[in-house]
Design an enzyme around this catalytic site. Sequence first.
Site, PDB file in Angstrom:
ATOM      1  N   ASP A  17      33.261  51.515  44.193  1.00 53.66           N
ATOM      2  CA  ASP A  17      34.038  50.323  43.867  1.00 53.66           C
ATOM      3  C   ASP A  17      35.332  50.733  43.180  1.00 53.66           C
ATOM      4  O   ASP A  17      35.872  51.805  43.464  1.00 53.66           O
ATOM      5  CB  ASP A  17      33.205  49.376  42.997  1.00 53.66           C
ATOM      6  CG  ASP A  17      33.468  47.914  43.324  1.00 53.66           C
ATOM      7  OD1 ASP A  17      34.608  47.462  43.125  1.00 53.66           O
ATOM      8  OD2 ASP A  17      32.538  47.230  43.783  1.00 53.66           O
TER       9      ASP A  17
ATOM     10  N   HIS B 127      36.574  44.347  39.461  1.00 57.56           N
ATOM     11  CA  HIS B 127      35.558  44.217  40.508  1.00 57.56           C
ATOM     12  C   HIS B 127      34.411  45.209  40.307  1.00 57.56           C
ATOM     13  O   HIS B 127      33.231  44.855  40.396  1.00 57.56           O
ATOM     14  CB  HIS B 127      36.239  44.432  41.865  1.00 57.56           C
ATOM     15  CG  HIS B 127      35.420  44.059  43.057  1.00 57.56           C
ATOM     16  ND1 HIS B 127      34.543  44.940  43.652  1.00 57.56           N
ATOM     17  CD2 HIS B 127      35.369  42.923  43.791  1.00 57.56           C
ATOM     18  CE1 HIS B 127      33.984  44.359  44.698  1.00 57.56           C
ATOM     19  NE2 HIS B 127      34.466  43.130  44.804  1.00 57.56           N
TER      20      HIS B 127
ATOM     21  N   SER C  86      30.611  40.481  47.724  1.00 59.57           N
ATOM     22  CA  SER C  86      30.680  41.596  46.777  1.00 59.57           C
ATOM     23  C   SER C  86      29.716  41.399  45.618  1.00 59.57           C
ATOM     24  O   SER C  86      29.268  42.370  45.006  1.00 59.57           O
ATOM     25  CB  SER C  86      32.097  41.746  46.219  1.00 59.57           C
ATOM     26  OG  SER C  86      32.940  42.365  47.134  1.00 59.57           O
TER      27      SER C  86
END
Length: 754
Positions: free
Chosen positions: A153, A215, A541
């Site tokens: 990520d 994220h 996600s």
Amino acid sequence: MDITRFLCLVFLLGFHSVIVHRSGFSSATEIEKKELQTYIVHVEQPDVGVLGKSESLDVESWHRSFLPFSTASSEGQSRMVYSYKNVLSGFAARLTEEEVQDMRKKKGFISARPQRILRTLTTHTPRFLGLNQEMGIWKESNFGKGVIIGVLDTGVLPNHPSFSDEGMPPPPSKWKGRCEFAACNNKLIGARSFNIDGNMTQRSRVEPPLDDDGHGTHTASTAAGRFVNYADVLGNAKGTAVGMAPLAHLAIYKVCFGEDCGDSNILAALDAAIEDGVDVLSISIGDDAGPFFQDNIAVAGFAAIKNGIFVSCSAGNSGPFNTTLSNEAPWLLTVGASSIDRKVVATAKLGNGEEHDGESVFQPNDFPSLQLPLVYAGMNGKPESALCGEESLKDVDVKGKVVLCERGGGIARIAKGQEVKNAGGAAMVLMNDETSGFSVEADVHVLPATHVSYTAGLKIKSYINSTAAPTATILFRGTIIGDPSSPSVASFSSRGPSFASPGILKPDVIGPGVNILAAWPFPLNNNTNSKSTFNIMSGTSMSCPHLSGIAALLKSSHPTWSPAAIKSAMMTSADIINIGGKPIVDEMLQPADIFATGAGHINPSRADKPGLIYDIQPDDYIPYLCGLGYKDEEVGIIAHGSVKCSETPSIPEGELNYPSFSVKLGPSQTYTRTVTNVGEANSSYEVMVVAPKGVDVIVKPSILYFAELNQKATYSITFTRVESAYKTGDFAQGFIKWVSAKCFVRSPIAVRFE
């Protein structure tokens, strides 16, 4: 801890605790005189002169001074559980009732109570998924202890409380990874950055694996974050944040820099992860589908499963349109996104009395309940104004008004609110586009706002057009739990059928991916002193790391299971009914089709005891790949070796031992499946068939008998078209379910008529 958390705790204790006051114990608490219990003890803040020290006063020594003399020596080291410095003025200790009675006589004592075991409320998804600290898969898997989850990520914020290693054992001896900053610990055991290509092209220095996006921190904590009390986002969704596998180890591989996640970085990270010794890989990254030999996540994922590593991937955010999936390879788990039963409600109240519920994380306390002028942003006839794009409201009078904006146009939802704010608007009502239907999201908006459904938006437009002076306000109603229509499929969740392999049903499962609370590296309210920031995000996600964490639980509970066995357990135990007892719906509130849900919504507890599994060994994929018509060298790219399809009997897609069926039906089709008994040694399973409309389904034998664990049994299934109104290209769906005395094993069926 800040004063807000302290006050929240005091509030909770006041309503939910049995308090031991100076006047005595509550009659509701009955304990044996000599029984040790963990008590939460509240004491006064120490005066500067109490211990003869200044501001550097040893608070723990002050707390220990309240303990009975018999516990204050070496024994006291074990009896003192915690010495609190920020959340409250006090401590936790193992004490008897008599010792507490003696403690009450000491100056500075306020109260004491036996601790209560509360249930987590948030990220809320553990509770929604039926995870319980005292029983079931969490307890049986020891919360994923000893399992290593690798997360590809944007990096991580290592000092977030979600990655604390308090009470964590060292990583297993097989771990060979490394950490590229000093903050790794027994929770966060590795962190590496992969951006050689970017460094060379941009002539920049090597970046550490710190998360400058958010994220990666969010996904890592969703998979395996520790228990963090008093989590919230701007005061909403309050509770205890925790990942799916809170005792699993985390290895972070930063492969995304800005918006770019180069597949050279991804391949290098996966290469390292395999060598490092991870057990599960979580990849919330994807692209348009293509042949597997051209899909580097599929190629590297195959190498991972050959090494016994489970690979969980996002299905993509291109829904609700069909054939929009990412990460379709059958050896990968492809995860779609669903809602949870928690909403952060903001209601648009119109001047005619109508109320339309929507959602927003930003819920200001000082927004007036008085009606304000209401205006449609597209009143000038310009599409860009209706969408509230950048600088599109310059010639629209929105000053001091509630502005109705339309979703879409490639413009971020929060950016639309920023445009309204820049133009002087007081608030925003964001209405869905038609394809998004009733699927709304809670965002951290920059002004008072609510996100409402397409149907609600049309009614608001109609009201605006019905009067010369339309008005509205927004009522902020906070967090509400218990939506009976959840889980529902998110509008953005990509749909099947698979592009690369239509004979394999994808996505595999759906999991929580809407309004998910997890760790965040940046303050949301300009509070730079916050060390425990959380944020709410939506996307596949977010659903992917939920399944990654659940895979870690299953790996811990069943260490000998293959990646295919773990996937099978997830799929065959999945739910197709929502918490209200009705079929799972989509963004239109209609029953979701099989290309939206796959096998259904993940049920971790049932996945831990699936009864039967459909296992696939890595070599079993070679005949399948040859059957796709790939050239020898193309199959060799995936298989990491020389392959001659002419010497390998190829099989049709439907013959792969997959836990689901995706059938192109002209002439009758017959396939075989082999199941392995992982339930009770002496057991039998009888088949139940819910045939797709227009299809006759025959399963032979209709009963499977087992006499021992790990025994295998094979059955055949034949699909035959019968008279129906279906035309070529139409789809129908159903399932078969093997039922024993204690469990069921469901396999979904998708049929496309030729």
